[in-house]
Design a protein around this motif. Structure first.
Motif, PDB file in Angstrom:
ATOM      1  N   UNK A 249      -8.181  14.102   0.525  1.00 24.65           N
ATOM      2  CA  UNK A 249      -8.388  12.664   0.676  1.00 24.65           C
ATOM      3  C   UNK A 249      -7.293  12.009   1.502  1.00 24.65           C
ATOM      4  N   UNK A 250      -6.047  12.339   1.224  1.00 24.80           N
ATOM      5  CA  UNK A 250      -4.940  11.767   1.993  1.00 24.80           C
ATOM      6  C   UNK A 250      -4.985  12.264   3.435  1.00 24.80           C
ATOM      7  N   UNK A 251      -5.359  13.512   3.634  1.00 27.90           N
ATOM      8  CA  UNK A 251      -5.480  14.039   4.994  1.00 27.90           C
ATOM      9  C   UNK A 251      -6.555  13.281   5.772  1.00 27.90           C
ATOM     10  N   UNK A 252      -7.697  13.051   5.159  1.00 26.80           N
ATOM     11  CA  UNK A 252      -8.776  12.306   5.813  1.00 26.80           C
ATOM     12  C   UNK A 252      -8.339  10.868   6.106  1.00 26.80           C
ATOM     13  N   UNK A 253      -7.664  10.239   5.162  1.00 28.78           N
ATOM     14  CA  UNK A 253      -7.174   8.871   5.374  1.00 28.78           C
ATOM     15  C   UNK A 253      -6.143   8.843   6.499  1.00 28.78           C
TER      16      UNK A 253
ATOM     17  N   UNK B 233      -5.143   4.091  15.498  1.00 29.03           N
ATOM     18  CA  UNK B 233      -3.882   3.603  16.035  1.00 29.03           C
ATOM     19  C   UNK B 233      -2.883   3.124  14.998  1.00 29.03           C
ATOM     20  N   UNK B 234      -3.180   3.276  13.717  1.00 24.82           N
ATOM     21  CA  UNK B 234      -2.256   2.824  12.675  1.00 24.82           C
ATOM     22  C   UNK B 234      -1.071   3.772  12.526  1.00 24.82           C
ATOM     23  N   UNK B 235      -1.274   5.064  12.803  1.00 25.05           N
ATOM     24  CA  UNK B 235      -0.206   6.059  12.730  1.00 25.05           C
ATOM     25  C   UNK B 235       0.057   6.608  14.122  1.00 25.05           C
ATOM     26  N   UNK B 236       1.326   6.893  14.410  1.00 22.79           N
ATOM     27  CA  UNK B 236       1.712   7.384  15.730  1.00 22.79           C
ATOM     28  C   UNK B 236       1.462   8.879  15.894  1.00 22.79           C
ATOM     29  N   UNK B 237       1.481   9.608  14.778  1.00 29.23           N
ATOM     30  CA  UNK B 237       1.262  11.050  14.871  1.00 29.23           C
ATOM     31  C   UNK B 237       0.461  11.540  13.668  1.00 29.23           C
ATOM     32  N   UNK B 238       0.094  12.788  13.743  1.00 33.07           N
ATOM     33  CA  UNK B 238      -0.752  13.395  12.707  1.00 33.07           C
ATOM     34  C   UNK B 238       0.026  14.190  11.664  1.00 33.07           C
ATOM     35  N   UNK B 239       1.338  14.049  11.606  1.00 32.84           N
ATOM     36  CA  UNK B 239       2.136  14.916  10.736  1.00 32.84           C
ATOM     37  C   UNK B 239       1.732  14.817   9.262  1.00 32.84           C
ATOM     38  N   UNK B 240       1.531  13.618   8.740  1.00 30.35           N
ATOM     39  CA  UNK B 240       1.137  13.479   7.331  1.00 30.35           C
ATOM     40  C   UNK B 240      -0.247  14.072   7.108  1.00 30.35           C
ATOM     41  N   UNK B 241      -1.132  13.850   8.062  1.00 32.41           N
ATOM     42  CA  UNK B 241      -2.487  14.408   7.975  1.00 32.41           C
ATOM     43  C   UNK B 241      -2.440  15.933   7.950  1.00 32.41           C
ATOM     44  N   UNK B 242      -1.664  16.506   8.832  1.00 31.79           N
ATOM     45  CA  UNK B 242      -1.573  17.970   8.918  1.00 31.79           C
ATOM     46  C   UNK B 242      -0.913  18.552   7.668  1.00 31.79           C
TER      47      UNK B 242
ATOM     48  N   UNK C 261       0.834  -1.215   0.000  1.00 32.28           N
ATOM     49  CA  UNK C 261       0.000   0.000   0.000  1.00 32.28           C
ATOM     50  C   UNK C 261       0.862   1.257   0.000  1.00 32.28           C
ATOM     51  N   UNK C 262       1.974   1.224   0.724  1.00 36.01           N
ATOM     52  CA  UNK C 262       2.894   2.371   0.724  1.00 36.01           C
ATOM     53  C   UNK C 262       3.465   2.589  -0.674  1.00 36.01           C
ATOM     54  N   UNK C 263       3.831   1.510  -1.346  1.00 36.52           N
ATOM     55  CA  UNK C 263       4.365   1.628  -2.699  1.00 36.52           C
ATOM     56  C   UNK C 263       3.292   2.131  -3.669  1.00 36.52           C
ATOM     57  N   UNK C 264       2.042   1.721  -3.455  1.00 40.97           N
ATOM     58  CA  UNK C 264       0.951   2.223  -4.305  1.00 40.97           C
ATOM     59  C   UNK C 264       0.781   3.732  -4.096  1.00 40.97           C
ATOM     60  N   UNK C 265       0.831   4.182  -2.851  1.00 39.16           N
ATOM     61  CA  UNK C 265       0.767   5.614  -2.571  1.00 39.16           C
ATOM     62  C   UNK C 265       1.960   6.318  -3.224  1.00 39.16           C
TER      63      UNK C 265
END
Length: 125
Positions: A80-84, A92-101, A39-43
């Motif tokens: 869309x990526x921010x919402x995901x 609990x899949x991500x430790x922080x909100x940095x990518x979202x922000x 999934x990371x490679x697809x992103x």
């Protein structure tokens, strides 16, 4: 707006390259299972494609069609990526909100330019 398009292109190309070619360098993916790595490679592939598109837009900034396509596409992508990312953080899949922000900020700046363009288009009618 031209500088924003270039900054966006660079961010997406760099992030896309890391996610696609070396996802293990991302702390949350260092020991990821094959599904997460895939999934990371697809992103990463999507980010590379969008980064290349942004470079084309930057090179052809005089084209209103290219600008509109960039703004619409990147608004949807970033929000869309921010919402995901928020969904992943809240579960609990991500430790922080940095990518979202980061994607939320880029999405808001994109929305600003989109509405600015629409205002200019309305004034010219």
């Amino acid at each position: 707006m031209k500088v924003f398009v270039l900054i966006t292109a660079v961010i997406e190309l760099l992030a896309g390259a890391v996610f696609f070619f070396a996802p293990h360098l991302i702390p949350d993916l260092a020991n990821a299972n094959p599904l997460s790595t895939t999934l990371a490679k697809m992103y990463g592939g999507a980010a590379l494609g969008l980064g290349l598109f942004a470079l084309h837009v930057w090179r052809h900034m005089r084209s209103q069609v290219m600008q509109k396509a960039f703004l619409n596409s990147f608004l949807l992508f970033h929000l869309g990526v921010s919402a995901a990312g928020y969904f992943g953080y809240s579960n609990g899949a991500f430790k922080d909100l940095s990518a979202c922000i980061l994607h939320l900020i880029l999405g808001l700046v994109t929305a600003y330019f989109l509405f600015q363009k629409r205002g200019v288009a309305v004034e010219n009618v």
